[in-house]
Write an enzyme that holds these catalytic residues in place. Structure first.
Site, PDB file in Angstrom:
ATOM      1  N   LYS A  44       1.406  -6.005   6.343  1.00  0.00           N
ATOM      2  CA  LYS A  44       1.765  -8.033   4.955  1.00  0.00           C
ATOM      3  C   LYS A  44       2.727  -7.151   4.242  1.00  0.00           C
ATOM      4  CE  LYS A  44      -2.993  -6.959   4.891  1.00  0.00           C
ATOM      5  NZ  LYS A  44      -3.278  -5.157   4.568  1.00  0.00           N
ATOM      6  N   TYR A  67       0.651  -0.755  -0.227  1.00  0.00           N
ATOM      7  CA  TYR A  67       0.271   0.009  -0.556  1.00  0.00           C
ATOM      8  C   TYR A  67       0.581   1.261  -0.526  1.00  0.00           C
ATOM      9  CZ  TYR A  67      -3.798  -2.954   2.086  1.00  0.00           C
ATOM     10  OH  TYR A  67      -4.501  -4.637   2.091  1.00  0.00           O
ATOM     11  N   HIS A  90       0.981 -11.291   2.149  1.00  0.00           N
ATOM     12  CA  HIS A  90      -0.352 -10.631   1.517  1.00  0.00           C
ATOM     13  C   HIS A  90      -0.430 -11.435   1.013  1.00  0.00           C
ATOM     14  CE1 HIS A  90      -1.091  -6.692  -0.147  1.00  0.00           C
ATOM     15  NE2 HIS A  90      -2.301  -6.979  -0.024  1.00  0.00           N
TER      16      HIS A  90
END
Length: 259
Positions: free
Chosen positions: A60, A35, A93
């Protein structure tokens, strides 16, 4: 782990949104290396003035960092970005890269946990096959499996396996990426005097999941926490349960069948 989390995927005002989430009462923030906003989450936490032990931080490692040594390094990179001594939950992830790399990555996270850098180890987007690999390797089972989960994509085999093995199921995309125009949602929203998002999140909580709604809009950040003091009845739950489309109902990458 708080039962309601705040997701920051594709949030381009992460610092401001996380501060607003803290004001709304969230104490569980779900980030990820992919992200690219771990630093923003960390800065918002520091500005909030909240005690570290009152906030639950998740991140993650994506498949490009999978492998034993590279995962240990990834954990250190996350801690540097957050400017924290530990994260509460670290997830693999995705299950890409194959069985051997999955197990190497998982072992690295367990060792990072022993070193005090991670409080809890989990996975994301793992199907039953991937979870069975961990069990068959004789390793401790993950505490969490974070998967896409909402009435259209209920992941019933995975959810059932997790329940049997004591794995908490976190639900990402619980608001179906905004696709909340189904008449059942509108009907139940009118019945309870709530919004469709609140109906979906309440369904997730009553199923025993940990939903992770995301928003950059302050009013929605606050309204998504108004989930207590009321409940869906058995008929409501049955109507929502009947909307399951299996894998066809997914609105994200949903890589739970990866080899």
């Amino acid at each position: 782990m708080p039962q309601l989390g705040f997701g920051v995927y594709q949030n381009y005002t992460t610092h401001e949104s996380v501060l607003e989430a803290f004001k709304a009462g969230y104490r569980h923030i779900d980030s990820a290396q992919a992200y690219r906003n771990e630093a923003h989450v960390g800065s918002a936490f520091r500005e909030s003035g909240l005690p570290r032990d009152e906030v639950f931080i998740t991140t993650k490692c994506i498949s490009k960092t999978h492998g034993y040594e590279s995962t240990l390094h990834a954990v250190d990179v996350s801690l540097e970005r957050f400017e924290m001594d530990y994260v509460d939950l670290y997830l693999i992830h995705d299950p890409y890269k194959g069985k051997e790399m999955r197990l190497q990555t998982y072992r690295a996270l367990l060792d990072a946990q022993k070193a005090g850098k991670i409080r809890t180890v989990g996975v994301s987007n793992f199907g039953v096959k991937h979870l069975e690999e961990i069990r068959e390797a004789g390793l401790p089972m993950p505490s969490v499996n974070q998967i896409e989960l909402h009435p259209f994509c209920q992941q019933k085999p995975i959810a059932a396996y997790c329940k049997t093995h004591g794995i908490v199921v976190q639900a990402y995309s619980p608001l179906i990426r905004g696709k909340m125009d189904h008449p059942v949602f509108a009907q139940l929203a009118a019945k309870h005097g709530k919004g469709p998002a609140q109906i979906l999140l309440r369904w997730s909580l009553q199923k025993g999941f940990v939903p992770l709604p995301k928003s950059a809009t302050p009013t929605r950040i606050h309204s998504n926490t108004k989930l207590y003091g009321w409940s869906l009845d058995e008929e409501d739950m049955t109507q929502l349960d009947a909307l399951d489309k299996g894998k066809e109902g997914a609105v994200t990458w949903n890589p739970v069948d990866a080899e």
